[in-house]
Structure formats: C-alpha cells, structure tokens
Scaffold this motif. Structure first.
Motif, PDB file in Angstrom:
ATOM      1  N   ASP A  75      -8.623   4.380  -2.841  1.00  0.00           N
ATOM      2  CA  ASP A  75      -7.742   5.668  -2.468  1.00  0.00           C
ATOM      3  C   ASP A  75      -8.574   6.656  -1.647  1.00  0.00           C
ATOM      4  O   ASP A  75      -7.949   7.284  -0.672  1.00  0.00           O
ATOM      5  CB  ASP A  75      -7.784   6.274  -4.037  1.00  0.00           C
ATOM      6  CG  ASP A  75      -6.871   5.468  -4.761  1.00  0.00           C
ATOM      7  OD1 ASP A  75      -5.883   4.695  -4.353  1.00  0.00           O
ATOM      8  OD2 ASP A  75      -7.197   5.685  -6.246  1.00  0.00           O
ATOM      9  N   GLN A 103      -1.844   1.240  -8.955  1.00  0.00           N
ATOM     10  CA  GLN A 103      -0.445   1.228  -9.079  1.00  0.00           C
ATOM     11  C   GLN A 103       0.140   0.591  -8.045  1.00  0.00           C
ATOM     12  O   GLN A 103       1.408   0.453  -8.048  1.00  0.00           O
ATOM     13  CB  GLN A 103       0.181   2.767  -9.151  1.00  0.00           C
ATOM     14  CG  GLN A 103      -0.233   3.606 -10.252  1.00  0.00           C
ATOM     15  CD  GLN A 103       0.239   5.169 -10.273  1.00  0.00           C
ATOM     16  OE1 GLN A 103       0.398   5.777  -9.245  1.00  0.00           O
ATOM     17  NE2 GLN A 103       0.331   5.712 -11.243  1.00  0.00           N
ATOM     18  N   TRP A 104      -0.454   0.204  -7.065  1.00  0.00           N
ATOM     19  CA  TRP A 104       0.004  -0.600  -5.989  1.00  0.00           C
ATOM     20  C   TRP A 104       0.680  -2.049  -6.543  1.00  0.00           C
ATOM     21  O   TRP A 104      -0.050  -2.721  -7.342  1.00  0.00           O
ATOM     22  CB  TRP A 104      -1.018  -1.129  -4.908  1.00  0.00           C
ATOM     23  CG  TRP A 104      -1.367   0.042  -4.183  1.00  0.00           C
ATOM     24  CD1 TRP A 104      -0.957   1.361  -3.934  1.00  0.00           C
ATOM     25  CD2 TRP A 104      -2.379  -0.092  -2.886  1.00  0.00           C
ATOM     26  NE1 TRP A 104      -1.539   2.238  -3.267  1.00  0.00           N
ATOM     27  CE2 TRP A 104      -2.360   1.262  -2.405  1.00  0.00           C
ATOM     28  CE3 TRP A 104      -2.982  -1.100  -2.466  1.00  0.00           C
ATOM     29  CZ2 TRP A 104      -3.249   1.448  -1.321  1.00  0.00           C
ATOM     30  CZ3 TRP A 104      -3.760  -0.632  -1.339  1.00  0.00           C
ATOM     31  CH2 TRP A 104      -4.052   0.333  -0.948  1.00  0.00           C
ATOM     32  N   TRP A 152       0.655  -1.098  -0.044  1.00  0.00           N
ATOM     33  CA  TRP A 152      -0.098  -0.107  -0.050  1.00  0.00           C
ATOM     34  C   TRP A 152       0.705   1.303  -0.143  1.00  0.00           C
ATOM     35  O   TRP A 152       0.099   2.457  -0.034  1.00  0.00           O
ATOM     36  CB  TRP A 152      -1.030   0.183   1.123  1.00  0.00           C
ATOM     37  CG  TRP A 152      -0.241  -0.159   2.702  1.00  0.00           C
ATOM     38  CD1 TRP A 152       0.263  -1.280   3.450  1.00  0.00           C
ATOM     39  CD2 TRP A 152       0.119   1.302   3.491  1.00  0.00           C
ATOM     40  NE1 TRP A 152       0.655  -0.635   4.401  1.00  0.00           N
ATOM     41  CE2 TRP A 152       0.764   0.938   4.434  1.00  0.00           C
ATOM     42  CE3 TRP A 152      -0.169   2.543   3.100  1.00  0.00           C
ATOM     43  CZ2 TRP A 152       1.152   1.596   5.330  1.00  0.00           C
ATOM     44  CZ3 TRP A 152       0.319   3.373   4.117  1.00  0.00           C
ATOM     45  CH2 TRP A 152       0.820   3.071   5.315  1.00  0.00           C
ATOM     46  N   CYS A 153       2.112   1.107   0.238  1.00  0.00           N
ATOM     47  CA  CYS A 153       3.140   2.509   0.148  1.00  0.00           C
ATOM     48  C   CYS A 153       4.273   1.726  -0.204  1.00  0.00           C
ATOM     49  O   CYS A 153       4.641   0.480  -0.080  1.00  0.00           O
ATOM     50  CB  CYS A 153       3.082   3.052   1.509  1.00  0.00           C
ATOM     51  SG  CYS A 153       3.982   1.899   2.742  1.00  0.00           S
ATOM     52  N   ASP A 154       5.314   2.698  -0.624  1.00  0.00           N
ATOM     53  CA  ASP A 154       6.703   2.360  -0.753  1.00  0.00           C
ATOM     54  C   ASP A 154       7.567   2.158   0.455  1.00  0.00           C
ATOM     55  O   ASP A 154       6.947   2.719   1.659  1.00  0.00           O
ATOM     56  CB  ASP A 154       7.298   3.183  -2.039  1.00  0.00           C
ATOM     57  CG  ASP A 154       7.304   4.723  -1.600  1.00  0.00           C
ATOM     58  OD1 ASP A 154       7.543   5.111  -0.370  1.00  0.00           O
ATOM     59  OD2 ASP A 154       7.350   5.716  -2.266  1.00  0.00           O
ATOM     60  N   GLU A 182      -7.085   7.600   2.410  1.00  0.00           N
ATOM     61  CA  GLU A 182      -6.968   8.749   2.800  1.00  0.00           C
ATOM     62  C   GLU A 182      -7.773   8.995   4.187  1.00  0.00           C
ATOM     63  O   GLU A 182      -6.968   9.778   4.872  1.00  0.00           O
ATOM     64  CB  GLU A 182      -7.380   9.870   1.538  1.00  0.00           C
ATOM     65  CG  GLU A 182      -7.102  11.298   1.916  1.00  0.00           C
ATOM     66  CD  GLU A 182      -7.919  12.146   0.729  1.00  0.00           C
ATOM     67  OE1 GLU A 182      -8.529  13.338   0.868  1.00  0.00           O
ATOM     68  OE2 GLU A 182      -7.663  11.739  -0.391  1.00  0.00           O
ATOM     69  N   ARG A 224       5.200   6.440   1.299  1.00  0.00           N
ATOM     70  CA  ARG A 224       4.645   7.489   0.256  1.00  0.00           C
ATOM     71  C   ARG A 224       3.494   6.443  -0.513  1.00  0.00           C
ATOM     72  O   ARG A 224       3.742   5.424  -0.848  1.00  0.00           O
ATOM     73  CB  ARG A 224       5.590   7.755  -0.951  1.00  0.00           C
ATOM     74  CG  ARG A 224       6.615   8.941  -0.336  1.00  0.00           C
ATOM     75  CD  ARG A 224       7.629   9.294  -1.505  1.00  0.00           C
ATOM     76  NE  ARG A 224       8.331   8.169  -1.909  1.00  0.00           N
ATOM     77  CZ  ARG A 224       9.448   8.326  -2.517  1.00  0.00           C
ATOM     78  NH1 ARG A 224       9.923   9.593  -2.767  1.00  0.00           N
ATOM     79  NH2 ARG A 224      10.167   7.135  -2.915  1.00  0.00           N
ATOM     80  N   VAL A 225       2.335   7.038  -0.594  1.00  0.00           N
ATOM     81  CA  VAL A 225       1.128   6.228  -0.796  1.00  0.00           C
ATOM     82  C   VAL A 225       0.683   6.888  -2.203  1.00  0.00           C
ATOM     83  O   VAL A 225       0.691   7.921  -2.572  1.00  0.00           O
ATOM     84  CB  VAL A 225      -0.056   6.317   0.088  1.00  0.00           C
ATOM     85  CG1 VAL A 225      -1.210   5.484  -0.484  1.00  0.00           C
ATOM     86  CG2 VAL A 225       0.225   6.222   1.560  1.00  0.00           C
ATOM     87  N   SER A 226       0.805   5.670  -3.124  1.00  0.00           N
ATOM     88  CA  SER A 226       0.348   6.057  -4.625  1.00  0.00           C
ATOM     89  C   SER A 226      -1.178   5.427  -4.738  1.00  0.00           C
ATOM     90  O   SER A 226      -1.712   4.945  -4.013  1.00  0.00           O
ATOM     91  CB  SER A 226       1.236   5.365  -5.528  1.00  0.00           C
ATOM     92  OG  SER A 226       1.212   3.849  -5.537  1.00  0.00           O
ATOM     93  N   THR A 227      -1.825   5.877  -5.975  1.00  0.00           N
ATOM     94  CA  THR A 227      -3.078   5.412  -6.173  1.00  0.00           C
ATOM     95  C   THR A 227      -3.285   3.907  -6.284  1.00  0.00           C
ATOM     96  O   THR A 227      -2.030   3.076  -6.610  1.00  0.00           O
ATOM     97  CB  THR A 227      -3.451   5.891  -7.514  1.00  0.00           C
ATOM     98  OG1 THR A 227      -2.776   5.293  -8.432  1.00  0.00           O
ATOM     99  CG2 THR A 227      -3.641   7.465  -7.653  1.00  0.00           C
ATOM    100  N   TYR A 228      -4.299   3.249  -5.715  1.00  0.00           N
ATOM    101  CA  TYR A 228      -4.459   1.639  -5.694  1.00  0.00           C
ATOM    102  C   TYR A 228      -4.103   1.047  -6.959  1.00  0.00           C
ATOM    103  O   TYR A 228      -3.482   0.060  -6.798  1.00  0.00           O
ATOM    104  CB  TYR A 228      -5.900   1.541  -5.328  1.00  0.00           C
ATOM    105  CG  TYR A 228      -6.013   0.087  -5.148  1.00  0.00           C
ATOM    106  CD1 TYR A 228      -5.740  -0.862  -4.120  1.00  0.00           C
ATOM    107  CD2 TYR A 228      -6.838  -0.930  -6.079  1.00  0.00           C
ATOM    108  CE1 TYR A 228      -6.052  -2.109  -3.882  1.00  0.00           C
ATOM    109  CE2 TYR A 228      -7.116  -2.025  -6.176  1.00  0.00           C
ATOM    110  CZ  TYR A 228      -6.681  -2.603  -4.879  1.00  0.00           C
ATOM    111  OH  TYR A 228      -6.839  -4.186  -4.872  1.00  0.00           O
TER     112      TYR A 228
END
Length: 311
Positions: free
Chosen positions: A287, A192-193, A180-182, A291, A186-190
């Motif tokens: 997403d 792109q996970w 869910w994050c790198d 948030e 950092r969180v990108s859109t779902y």
C-alpha cells in the motif's frame, strides 16, 4: 462444471471446522509430495533415462532467459526448486541463478552440481529481490524474453510452457494476478484487491510474482533498472515496481487461462522469510509502495493510454 465445483468448495470451506480440516488435508498432501520429490529428483539427476518428460525448444523469435535469485535462509530447498525448473517441457536459452557475492561460499554442493545439467550461476551485487531481474535486463538487454520465478516453489513440468502459451502481444503474462484499482481508477488496500480471473487481461492488472511472470521484449526499459529509485519507492515490493513500468510502456497484464500446480516447500516461509509477509503489514508494504509510485509517476492508467495512442 469446474466453476461449479470451485463454488461449492468455497462454500464448504466457510463451514466451521471444515476449513481447518481442508487446510490440514492440503498441508499433508503437500508434505507427502515434497518427500516424494526429494527422493525422486536425485535419481532423475543420476539416471536421466528414468524421466518421461520430453523437452522441446521454445517457439519465440528472440532468446528466452529464465531468472531467479535466492539467499541463505532458502538454500536448503533451492536445489529442489532448480531441479523442477530443469525438467520443463520447454527449454529456455538460459536458466540463471543470481546470487550475491557474499553468499557464494554458502551455496550447497547440490546446487553447484546442477551447473553440469545446464544451470548458470552468476554472482552480482546484492540487490535483494531486485537481483532476480535487474541484472538479467542489464546483461541480456530489453529486446529478449525475460521470465522470473521464485526460489521456494514446486513448479510443474509444464509451468513454463503454459506461461508462454498465453497470448502476449503488448502483454505481460503471469500465472496469478490481481486488480490494483477498480474501473474508476480508485485504489483500495492491497488485501482487498480482487484476483484476476483465469485468462483475464487488463491495464488494471497487477503481477503476482510467485507464480512466475513472462516479460516479452521491450515490455521493460532502462528506467526499470534504476535500483536507487526502486528502493526509495518500493524497497521490497519489486512486483509493484515492475508492474508500474510495464503499464507505463503500454503493456497490459494477462493472467494465464490455466494455472499449473504449484506450492511452496514445507517450511520455506517459516520465521518471516516469505517476502509476501514483509510486503503486506498493516498500513504499509504494498500500500505504501503504491502510494509512493503514484506520487512519483502518477497513475499508470494515464501513461498507459498515452503510450497506446502514440503507437
């Protein structure tokens, strides 16, 4: 060799025309298997001696509860799903179908008859997708093993066994997961996970419920049963809600080393019935739920580290 074959398969699917051919072949194989199971399962129900599957008790020290829920648009394929779950190589202590009170009269006879084979049907308030797990937690408590599974899937006979065979100390185990994050949080859109590799374990992991999830004892607590808050923050995204609560209790997410064969029944996801379609619209769904969860609870990474240091 398996990784090499997978790489070539992915490259071939990028060739124009081959992707469509590959998809059509997969769809045809799925439909043929579906028709075969529809013909074979009733025979096994009538003549159990025909089955070659030998089930055994689980190896866990506390009870094992397998839960699922359903609703009328999926009732047509529900019996087939349940028959797969009743033919597992490992026996749970309870296999429970949670159904909303208002849908009781619509359950097919084929589902009701499975109570004679060990299915437990319980009627509860309609908590939507949350009635798969919240009633089980409230009924059986937090110090037992809870497994959840979807109602529209073929699950191989060793589905439950392979889920339980994965290491589970301070880990929630799933057949499919994402990050869910790198590594920097950092969180990108779902969409792109990245997917978790087989056998991977991480506090950045995210459970994908459609493959089945094992929540070991105390990986969830009473706070995970706050349905009113859950629907404010994650109205349809129960995977987000339960992932967050497991991480905040210091549990990592592990993907099983091997994923058993599975597929959704042909037509089960038609007409927008699939929750995943509702969860992931553009600029919304998972997403937005992520948030809201971060705004309410903060990042689970900090909670995870604090909990692990205090243990």
């Amino acid at each position: 060799m398996a990784l090499v074959a997978k790489g070539w398969r992915q490259r071939l699917q990028r060739v124009p025309g081959l992707r469509a051919l590959w998809s059509a072949q997969h769809g045809l194989r799925r439909y043929v298997l579906y028709l075969g199971l529809r013909a074979w399962m009733p025979l096994l129900s009538r003549y159990p001696a025909l089955s070659r599957i030998k089930s055994r008790p689980h190896h866990l020290t506390t009870p094992l509860v397998v839960s699922l829920t359903s609703h009328p648009p999926r009732f047509w394929c529900l019996a087939l799903t349940l028959q797969c779950l009743l033919r597992q190589t490992v026996r749970p202590d309870h296999l429970i179908l949670w159904i909303a009170h208002e849908h009781k009269s619509e359950l097919p006879d084929a589902v009701l008859k499975l109570q004679m084979r060990g299915l437990d049907i319980r009627y509860v308030e309609d908590l939507k997708s949350y009635k798969k797990l919240i009633p089980a937690l409230q009924t059986f408590g937090f110090d037992v093993n809870h497994v959840i599974v979807d109602d529209d899937m073929y699950q191989a006979p060793n589905w439950l066994e392979s889920l339980l065979d994965a290491p589970s100390e301070n880990e929630v185990v799933c057949h499919f997961g994402r990050y869910w994050c790198d590594e920097q949080g950092r969180v990108s859109t779902y969409r792109q996970w990245p997917a978790m590799d087989p056998g991977a374990v991480s506090c950045r992991g995210f459970i994908i419920g459609h493959g089945g999830v094992w929540f070991p004892p105390v990986s969830l607590g009473p706070e995970a049963c706050d349905y009113e808050l859950a629907v404010q923050l994650c109205p349809l995204q129960d995977d987000v809600w339960f992932t967050w609560h497991a991480l905040m209790r210091g549990y990592r997410i592990r993907r099983t080393p091997r994923s058993t064969r599975r597929f959704s029944w042909p037509g089960a996801d038609a007409n927008g019935v699939a929750l995943s379609d509702q969860n992931n619209p553009q600029h919304g769904g998972n997403d937005l739920a992520i948030e809201k969860m971060i705004k309410h609870y903060g990042s689970p990474l900090s909670s995870f580290e604090a909990r692990r240091k205090s243990q």
